[in-house]
Design a protein around this motif. Structure first.
Motif, PDB file in Angstrom:
ATOM      1  N   GLY A  89     -17.054  33.648  45.348  1.00 52.68           N
ATOM      2  CA  GLY A  89     -16.943  34.516  43.984  1.00 52.68           C
ATOM      3  C   GLY A  89     -15.819  33.738  43.043  1.00 52.68           C
ATOM      4  N   ILE A  90     -15.353  32.700  43.473  1.00 49.74           N
ATOM      5  CA  ILE A  90     -14.166  32.307  42.506  1.00 49.74           C
ATOM      6  C   ILE A  90     -14.945  31.255  41.557  1.00 49.74           C
ATOM      7  CG2 ILE A  90     -12.080  30.748  42.394  1.00 49.74           C
ATOM      8  CD1 ILE A  90     -11.423  31.977  45.215  1.00 49.74           C
ATOM      9  N   SER A  91     -15.098  31.301  40.356  1.00 48.06           N
ATOM     10  CA  SER A  91     -15.521  30.364  39.327  1.00 48.06           C
ATOM     11  C   SER A  91     -14.749  29.041  39.279  1.00 48.06           C
ATOM     12  CB  SER A  91     -15.613  31.122  37.880  1.00 48.06           C
ATOM     13  OG  SER A  91     -14.377  30.818  37.383  1.00 48.06           O
ATOM     14  N   TYR A  92     -15.475  28.067  38.846  1.00 45.94           N
ATOM     15  CA  TYR A  92     -14.890  26.949  38.573  1.00 45.94           C
ATOM     16  C   TYR A  92     -13.519  26.927  37.802  1.00 45.94           C
ATOM     17  CZ  TYR A  92     -13.946  21.806  37.809  1.00 45.94           C
ATOM     18  OH  TYR A  92     -13.460  20.493  37.591  1.00 45.94           O
ATOM     19  N   ALA A 141      -8.251  29.777  54.359  1.00 47.42           N
ATOM     20  CA  ALA A 141      -9.131  28.977  54.680  1.00 47.42           C
ATOM     21  C   ALA A 141     -10.247  29.410  53.548  1.00 47.42           C
ATOM     22  CB  ALA A 141      -9.719  28.678  55.914  1.00 47.42           C
ATOM     23  N   MET A 142     -11.312  28.468  53.000  1.00 46.41           N
ATOM     24  CA  MET A 142     -12.209  28.844  52.316  1.00 46.41           C
ATOM     25  C   MET A 142     -13.602  28.871  53.191  1.00 46.41           C
ATOM     26  SD  MET A 142     -11.349  26.568  48.829  1.00 46.41           S
ATOM     27  CE  MET A 142     -12.300  27.482  47.691  1.00 46.41           C
ATOM     28  N   PRO A 143     -14.912  29.296  52.760  1.00 49.05           N
ATOM     29  CA  PRO A 143     -15.855  29.308  53.529  1.00 49.05           C
ATOM     30  C   PRO A 143     -16.444  27.902  53.943  1.00 49.05           C
ATOM     31  CG  PRO A 143     -16.528  30.593  51.404  1.00 49.05           C
ATOM     32  CD  PRO A 143     -14.880  30.049  51.253  1.00 49.05           C
ATOM     33  N   PRO A 193     -15.008  23.063  44.913  1.00 45.74           N
ATOM     34  CA  PRO A 193     -15.687  24.173  44.152  1.00 45.74           C
ATOM     35  C   PRO A 193     -17.018  24.960  44.743  1.00 45.74           C
ATOM     36  CG  PRO A 193     -14.848  22.225  43.107  1.00 45.74           C
ATOM     37  CD  PRO A 193     -14.818  21.724  44.488  1.00 45.74           C
ATOM     38  N   LEU A 194     -17.647  24.227  45.425  1.00 43.34           N
ATOM     39  CA  LEU A 194     -18.843  24.942  46.106  1.00 43.34           C
ATOM     40  C   LEU A 194     -18.399  26.221  47.100  1.00 43.34           C
ATOM     41  CD1 LEU A 194     -21.802  25.160  47.192  1.00 43.34           C
ATOM     42  CD2 LEU A 194     -21.462  23.313  48.628  1.00 43.34           C
ATOM     43  N   ALA A 195     -17.422  25.802  47.894  1.00 43.44           N
ATOM     44  CA  ALA A 195     -16.838  26.921  48.660  1.00 43.44           C
ATOM     45  C   ALA A 195     -16.230  27.983  47.945  1.00 43.44           C
ATOM     46  CB  ALA A 195     -15.862  26.329  49.426  1.00 43.44           C
ATOM     47  N   ALA A 196     -15.623  27.653  46.662  1.00 44.83           N
ATOM     48  CA  ALA A 196     -15.139  28.742  46.015  1.00 44.83           C
ATOM     49  C   ALA A 196     -16.115  29.596  45.379  1.00 44.83           C
ATOM     50  CB  ALA A 196     -14.160  27.775  44.655  1.00 44.83           C
ATOM     51  N   ARG A 197     -17.145  29.004  44.949  1.00 41.88           N
ATOM     52  CA  ARG A 197     -18.317  29.844  44.231  1.00 41.88           C
ATOM     53  C   ARG A 197     -18.878  30.666  45.354  1.00 41.88           C
ATOM     54  NH1 ARG A 197     -19.612  24.743  42.073  1.00 41.88           N
ATOM     55  NH2 ARG A 197     -21.411  24.505  43.754  1.00 41.88           N
ATOM     56  N   GLY A 207     -12.324  23.905  52.811  1.00 43.84           N
ATOM     57  CA  GLY A 207     -11.373  23.895  51.902  1.00 43.84           C
ATOM     58  C   GLY A 207     -10.206  24.946  52.180  1.00 43.84           C
ATOM     59  N   VAL A 208      -9.094  24.295  51.983  1.00 46.75           N
ATOM     60  CA  VAL A 208      -7.853  25.405  52.098  1.00 46.75           C
ATOM     61  C   VAL A 208      -7.281  25.610  50.540  1.00 46.75           C
ATOM     62  CG1 VAL A 208      -5.586  25.584  53.467  1.00 46.75           C
ATOM     63  CG2 VAL A 208      -7.640  24.448  54.264  1.00 46.75           C
ATOM     64  N   LEU A 209      -7.076  26.645  50.396  1.00 44.63           N
ATOM     65  CA  LEU A 209      -6.637  27.146  48.861  1.00 44.63           C
ATOM     66  C   LEU A 209      -5.192  27.881  48.902  1.00 44.63           C
ATOM     67  CD1 LEU A 209      -6.856  26.777  45.836  1.00 44.63           C
ATOM     68  CD2 LEU A 209      -8.531  28.900  46.277  1.00 44.63           C
ATOM     69  N   ASP A 210      -4.377  27.868  48.206  1.00 41.36           N
ATOM     70  CA  ASP A 210      -3.284  28.693  48.061  1.00 41.36           C
ATOM     71  C   ASP A 210      -3.735  29.613  46.913  1.00 41.36           C
ATOM     72  OD1 ASP A 210      -1.082  30.246  47.413  1.00 41.36           O
ATOM     73  OD2 ASP A 210       0.243  28.446  47.607  1.00 41.36           O
ATOM     74  N   LYS A 211      -4.053  30.875  46.953  1.00 45.21           N
ATOM     75  CA  LYS A 211      -4.547  31.795  46.066  1.00 45.21           C
ATOM     76  C   LYS A 211      -3.446  32.430  45.345  1.00 45.21           C
ATOM     77  CE  LYS A 211      -8.740  32.089  48.632  1.00 45.21           C
ATOM     78  NZ  LYS A 211      -9.702  33.151  49.244  1.00 45.21           N
ATOM     79  N   GLY A 212      -2.178  32.107  45.751  1.00 48.91           N
ATOM     80  CA  GLY A 212      -1.106  32.730  44.818  1.00 48.91           C
ATOM     81  C   GLY A 212      -0.896  34.033  45.405  1.00 48.91           C
ATOM     82  N   GLU A 213       0.162  34.598  44.900  1.00 45.68           N
ATOM     83  CA  GLU A 213       0.648  35.999  45.137  1.00 45.68           C
ATOM     84  C   GLU A 213       1.363  35.962  46.452  1.00 45.68           C
ATOM     85  OE1 GLU A 213      -2.501  38.894  44.768  1.00 45.68           O
ATOM     86  OE2 GLU A 213      -3.156  38.060  43.102  1.00 45.68           O
ATOM     87  N   GLY A 214       1.980  34.691  46.785  1.00 43.88           N
ATOM     88  CA  GLY A 214       2.647  34.639  47.762  1.00 43.88           C
ATOM     89  C   GLY A 214       2.002  34.661  49.297  1.00 43.88           C
TER      90      GLY A 214
END
Length: 163
Positions: free
Chosen positions: A145-148, A51-53, A138-142, A39-46
């Protein structure tokens, strides 16, 4: 058709059968190895895309088909994948670069095959991957430590109607 170690006759036969559908036929290299997705995610804050796990997909007989993705309970998802930290970083850097090259934003998921010799191939990018609580992003996020709920907020906060 999935062909391994095929001779010309087998390729021609598969092509003929596929062409009978009247649709365009696409042939591509068969890449054998461990099936991964990132997974690839923009977590904000610029910070931009990150990459996620890495998730390893272990399907029966290596066949991660429609049945094993959506209906079977036989497929095992290992997150984080059991890969060296060096190879993990190399794959994660490659998927972020690929996502940026195609101007993906928000969140996406890239499928990867890790060959036995340690090389890997990026197979495809899904720019609108599943977002159910049972989906892979969502599995990678969990795992990190990122909740759904937090994940949904991150994806929504980066959404835009701009083209």
């Amino acid at each position: 058709y999935k062909l391994k170690n095929a001779d010309l006759a087998a390729v021609e036969d598969a092509y003929s059968k596929a062409a009978e559908t009247g649709m365009q036929v696409l042939a591509e290299e068969f890449v054998e190895g461990r099936e991964l997705t990132v997974g690839v995610l923009d977590k904000g804050e610029g910070r931009g895309l990150e990459a996620m796990p890495i998730i390893e997909i272990k399907a029966p007989k290596g066949d991660y088909d429609f049945e094993h993705k959506y209906y079977s309970d036989e497929t095992v998802y290992v997150c984080p994948a059991e890969i060296s930290s060096e190879k993990t970083k190399e794959i994660q850097d490659a998927v972020v670069k690929a996502a940026n090259l195609v101007r993906a934003s928000g969140w996406s998921r890239i499928d990867v095959m890790l060959r036995e010799d340690g090389s890997f191939a990026l197979l495809e990018i899904n720019t609108a991957p599943g977002m159910t609580p049972h989906s892979l992003v969502p599995l990678a996020a969990r795992t990190e430590g990122i909740s759904y709920g937090e994940l949904v907020k991150l994806v929504a906060s980066g959404a835009s109607l701009k083209g």
